[in-house]
Design an enzyme around this catalytic site. Structure first.
Site, PDB file in Angstrom:
ATOM      1  N   CYS A  21       5.313   6.763  -9.085  1.00 14.64           N
ATOM      2  CA  CYS A  21       6.108   6.367  -7.932  1.00 14.64           C
ATOM      3  C   CYS A  21       7.300   5.518  -8.385  1.00 14.64           C
ATOM      4  CB  CYS A  21       5.233   5.672  -6.895  1.00 14.64           C
ATOM      5  SG  CYS A  21       5.946   5.635  -5.232  1.00 14.64           S
ATOM      6  N   HIS A  31       0.058   9.078  -6.266  1.00 15.38           N
ATOM      7  CA  HIS A  31      -0.676   7.943  -6.828  1.00 15.38           C
ATOM      8  C   HIS A  31      -2.080   8.349  -7.271  1.00 15.38           C
ATOM      9  CE1 HIS A  31       2.004   4.493  -5.793  1.00 15.38           C
ATOM     10  NE2 HIS A  31       2.425   5.320  -4.849  1.00 15.38           N
ATOM     11  N   GLU A  80      -4.071   6.618  -9.080  1.00 19.27           N
ATOM     12  CA  GLU A  80      -4.931   5.427  -9.075  1.00 19.27           C
ATOM     13  C   GLU A  80      -5.493   5.117  -7.689  1.00 19.27           C
ATOM     14  OE1 GLU A  80      -1.106   3.737  -7.596  1.00 19.27           O
ATOM     15  OE2 GLU A  80      -1.714   5.342  -8.970  1.00 19.27           O
TER      16      GLU A  80
END
Length: 217
Positions: free
Chosen positions: A86, A194, A196
């Site tokens: 990002c 994302h 994570e």
């Protein structure tokens, strides 16, 4: 050592630390942006998401000049693995470690949702654990995710298998539906989704953990 960078405005470094340290049992260090060098035993640099310097001027444009980035550029140019997510992707393009730019989303709105993606190429360390054309779902959350490059650059990206991840239904106007690209040497990867935030089935799926694990196997 997994070196996770932290700028003023970074907000995903703890998520990434949890993924690598708690779930994947890796040695992790969070590196403050004013540091001038990475740990000598670094095997992966992660530039996590957030809003470095409040995204003032242009997303990633100020962070690119942080002291630590000089050593990240050196590390990448020597073949070290770098993952930018990002805002990290935006910092990589501003640092010229990846080609192109990330512009404001085509609808001029911040987008935050689960996004269907397609694995475009697997002949790289980052997505080798997936199958080509496999569909996965990861969260996205960005205002400036609209990937743009000139036609010559786009042609080169396709020829060299540098387009690694694409959107199934393009949410932001990115050319070629691009959600993530790597450099020609395939040691630097930037993506808008994302991984994570998709690391445990309890919170919706662990398809992102597969990506992160492949970088420490």
């Amino acid at each position: 050592m997994i070196a996770i960078l932290q700028f003023l405005g970074t907000n995903c470094e703890r998520d990434m630390q949890y993924a690598y340290q708690t779930l994947l049992k890796q040695e992790v260090a969070i590196i403050w942006h004013k540091e001038k060098s990475l740990p000598s035993n670094t095997k992966l640099v992660v530039i996590p998401g957030g809003f470095s310097y409040g995204d003032y001027l242009r997303s990633g444009a100020i962070a690119r000049f942080a002291p630590i980035m000089q050593d990240v550029i050196r590390y990448a140019n020597q073949g070290g693995l770098v993952l930018g997510i990002c805002n990290g992707f935006q910092i990589l393009t501003e640092s010229k470690l990846l080609p192109g730019v990330l512009k404001r989303n085509i609808n001029l709105s911040f987008i935050s949702k689960q996004q269907n993606l397609i694995i475009a190429n697997t002949d790289n360390k980052f997505l080798s654990a997936y199958n080509k054309n496999q569909k996965i779902t990861l969260p996205i959350a960005h205002a400036d995710g609209n990937y743009f490059a000139d036609s010559k650059t786009l042609e080169s990206l396709e020829e060299n298998h540098q387009i690694l991840l694409t959107y199934e239904d393009n949410p932001n106007g990115s050319l070629k539906n691009i959600a993530g690209i790597c450099n020609k040497e395939k040691n630097v990867f930037g993506l808008m989704p994302h991984p994570e935030r998709a690391i445990e089935k309890l919170i919706g799926g662990d398809q992102g953990l597969i990506m992160l694990k492949s970088l420490c196997d």
